[in-house]
Enzyme design. Structure first.
Site, PDB file in Angstrom:
ATOM      1  N   LYS A 112       0.812  -1.217   0.000  1.00 27.20           N
ATOM      2  CA  LYS A 112       0.000   0.000   0.000  1.00 27.20           C
ATOM      3  C   LYS A 112       0.848   1.271   0.000  1.00 27.20           C
ATOM      4  O   LYS A 112       0.411   2.314  -0.458  1.00 27.20           O
ATOM      5  CB  LYS A 112      -0.893   0.048   1.236  1.00 27.20           C
ATOM      6  CG  LYS A 112      -1.705  -1.184   1.475  1.00 27.20           C
ATOM      7  CD  LYS A 112      -2.857  -1.261   0.528  1.00 27.20           C
ATOM      8  CE  LYS A 112      -3.629  -2.533   0.770  1.00 27.20           C
ATOM      9  NZ  LYS A 112      -4.832  -2.622  -0.023  1.00 27.20           N
TER      10      LYS A 112
HETATM   11  C1  LIG Z   1      -1.017  -7.757   2.478  1.00 28.14           C
HETATM   12  C2  LIG Z   1      -2.123  -7.673   1.499  1.00 28.14           C
HETATM   13  N1  LIG Z   1      -2.148  -8.539   0.489  1.00 28.14           N
HETATM   14  C3  LIG Z   1      -3.114  -8.507  -0.439  1.00 28.14           C
HETATM   15  C4  LIG Z   1      -4.156  -7.593  -0.370  1.00 28.14           C
HETATM   16  C5  LIG Z   1      -5.194  -7.593  -1.432  1.00 28.14           C
HETATM   17  O1  LIG Z   1      -5.002  -6.521  -2.303  1.00 28.14           O
HETATM   18  P1  LIG Z   1      -6.228  -5.921  -3.108  1.00 28.14           P
HETATM   19  O2  LIG Z   1      -7.206  -5.455  -2.087  1.00 28.14           O
HETATM   20  O3  LIG Z   1      -5.671  -4.811  -3.904  1.00 28.14           O
HETATM   21  O4  LIG Z   1      -6.797  -7.027  -3.909  1.00 28.14           O
HETATM   22  C6  LIG Z   1      -4.184  -6.680   0.691  1.00 28.14           C
HETATM   23  C7  LIG Z   1      -5.244  -5.667   0.851  1.00 28.14           C
HETATM   24  O5  LIG Z   1      -5.529  -4.893   0.045  1.00 28.14           O
HETATM   25  C8  LIG Z   1      -3.124  -6.701   1.628  1.00 28.14           C
HETATM   26  O6  LIG Z   1      -3.077  -5.812   2.605  1.00 28.14           O
HETATM   27  N1  LIG Z   2      -6.690  -5.157   2.151  1.00 28.64           N
HETATM   28  C1  LIG Z   2      -6.983  -3.787   2.267  1.00 28.64           C
HETATM   29  C2  LIG Z   2      -8.461  -3.541   2.103  1.00 28.64           C
HETATM   30  C3  LIG Z   2      -8.721  -2.184   1.528  1.00 28.64           C
HETATM   31  O1  LIG Z   2      -8.272  -2.180   0.207  1.00 28.64           O
HETATM   32  P1  LIG Z   2      -8.065  -0.902  -0.686  1.00 28.64           P
HETATM   33  O2  LIG Z   2      -6.995  -1.314  -1.626  1.00 28.64           O
HETATM   34  O3  LIG Z   2      -9.353  -0.621  -1.337  1.00 28.64           O
HETATM   35  O4  LIG Z   2      -7.649   0.246   0.157  1.00 28.64           O
HETATM   36  C4  LIG Z   2      -6.407  -3.252   3.558  1.00 28.64           C
HETATM   37  O5  LIG Z   2      -5.377  -3.734   3.960  1.00 28.64           O
HETATM   38  O6  LIG Z   2      -6.947  -2.364   4.167  1.00 28.64           O
END
Ligand SMILES: Cc1ncc(COP(=O)(O)O)c(C=O)c1O
Ligand SMILES: N[C@@H](CCOP(=O)(O)O)C(=O)O
Length: 462
Positions: A112
């Protein structure tokens, strides 16, 4: 470059307005009206470039006149300068033709940070020149919240409220959100699961009186800027393995579908991606859907990869929009049906989705076994989310095409699960070593829109 809503009824916006607006006012998500493409020569020129130079080349066509080239280069440099690895997103080899893309060298140890650090810079610049102030509300299953707080803590023109599901994030994730002392940071523990947090967030955006009063902004992947910044590492990693001359496949641990959707955008821009594999944990609604079983909600089952404990996958709406030929009415109809429990996908749209994405799932036992196996065979300690990806990638990969699995978080964010699977308790980096000594500050709030609105307005003195 203009952005349009997946539900077809909100006004088209510039990049800057899209970024600051968050959810479209018709409840949809913004997407670019057209996807810019890069030529093979432009992609080939990324070989040997710094991550920051590649980031500029990939994102520049999307931002219109929101920032000058000079400003944008500076924002990118500020965003990634503090990362703990010179490559920003290094590749390590797990097995012949199977690579791990380490996306956890940013300040909060999860992928993120790639988007959030840049969004923080872009918000600051855009708000500063308008002398404007916004209230960011975010929903998190653990990682978005900590990354958002890190990016916005202490800023003058932003308050940030993060809704996380009480008791359903790791202790490290929770403490990353509850220990920052800055008065513009507000961690809210919600009595519900992540889907509840995300639903209340969207309710706030759809309540125009509240939205306009607090000047609501969003930094979840609702925000196009989040998806855009994540497109970059598909290019940087694929080019380092021989793209555009060579096709590359990716497996992506998936929950809210933002990260894999960024891969799809990279492909549409001209990156030769062969397979885009969605990897889910036991919350496998996306895997079932991509295997043709429709999109039908069940209960969220807590897992050892809690950030992927999601049933209502926000960005899947963006994928559906393209699969339905960009028909906003069709998407709005599906989203109405989702409110009643789920929907089936037309044969034509399903074919489009299956031509782009394949999928697999990992049980809890398989995730544990993959953590142990990867340590033994390659010396790599995986977080449970990355392990879900590696397990699915092992099943899906073909000998002839390099497979890159995205390692989405550092194992130290999930020490209990990693220790149980591997016998090794991964330590936090020295700069976070006192995380468990810091004082926590959090408010428990019911899973209720009115309770949340009252709390947020009260905290803002409105
Ligand atoms: C460590 C981790 N892996 C995978 C994901 C999944 O990613 P996305 O929500 O973009 O599919 C998340 C949350 O978004 C996460 O925090
Ligand atoms: N897995 C995410 C969930 C939120 O996802 P986002 O990509 O829409 O912000 C988290 O860790 O919060």
């Amino acid at each position: 470059m203009r952005y349009i809503s997946t539900r077809g009824k909100a006004p088209a916006l510039s990049f800057e307005d899209t970024m600051l607006t968050g959810l479209a006012r018709d409840g949809g998500l913004y997407v670019p009206e057209e996807i810019p493409t890069l030529t093979p020569a432009q992609i080939a020129a990324m070989a040997g470039q710094s991550y920051e130079e590649t980031a500029f080349s990939v994102m520049r066509p999307f931002i219109g006149d929101t920032f000058t080239d000079e400003e944008f280069r500076e924002l990118i440099a500020n965003a990634y300068g503090g990362f703990g690895h010179a490559a920003r997103a290094p590749l390590v080899q797990l097995a012949p033709n199977h690579f791990l893309l380490e996306l956890f060298h940013g300040p909060t140890l999860a992928f993120k940070d790639f988007a959030m650090q840049l969004i923080g810079q872009m918000f600051q610049k855009a708000l500063g020149r308008k002398d404007a102030r916004v209230t960011i509300v975010g929903a998190t299953s653990g990682d978005t919240g900590s990354a958002a707080i890190e990016a916005f803590r202490g800023l003058d023109n932003v308050d940030v409220f993060i809704l996380y599901p009480h008791g359903r994030v790791s202790d490290v994730q929770r403490r990353q959100m509850t220990t920052p002392a800055e008065s513009n940071v507000h961690a809210l523990a919600i009595d519900g699961d992540f889907d509840d947090c995300q639903a209340r967030l969207k309710d706030m955006f759809n309540d125009f009186e509240f939205r306009d009063t607090v000047k609501l902004a969003g930094v979840n992947s609702i925000n196009w800027g989040r998806v855009l910044a994540q497109v970059v590492y598909y290019f940087s990693s694929a080019v380092s393995l021989g793209a555009p001359e060579r096709e590359i496949s990716f497996t992506v641990p998936t929950g809210n579908f933002g990260d894999i959707f960024a891969g799809y955008i990279a492909k549409r821009m001209g990156l030769p991606i062969k397979d885009l594999v969605v990897a889910t944990n036991q919350n496998d609604i996306l895997d079932r859907c991509l295997k043709g079983q429709g999109y039908h909600k069940g209960m969220v089952e807590p897992s050892i990869s809690p950030s992927m404990d999601i049933q209502v996958s926000s960005n899947f709406e963006r994928a559906l929009f393209d699969a339905y030929g960009r028909d906003g009415n069709a998407v709005a109809q599906l989203m109405d049906e989702l409110g009643q429990g789920g929907f089936d996908i037309s044969q034509g749209a399903m074919q489009v989705l299956q031509d782009i994405y394949s999928s697999g799932r990992a049980t809890e036992e398989e995730t544990n076994a993959t953590i142990a196996q990867a340590l033994k065979t390659s010396g790599e300690l995986l977080c449970p989310h990355s392990a879900v990806g590696v397990k699915v990638a092992q099943e899906k990969r073909e000998e002839a095409t390099p497979m890159i699995t995205l390692a989405t978080a550092h194992p130290a964010k999930f020490p209990d699960a990693v220790e149980a699977a591997s016998g090794i308790r991964p330590p936090l980096p020295p700069r976070m070593a006192d995380l468990f000594d810091r004082e926590e500050r959090v408010t428990r709030v019911a899973n209720d829109l009115d309770a949340l609105k009252t709390h947020i307005k009260g905290a803002l003195g409105l």
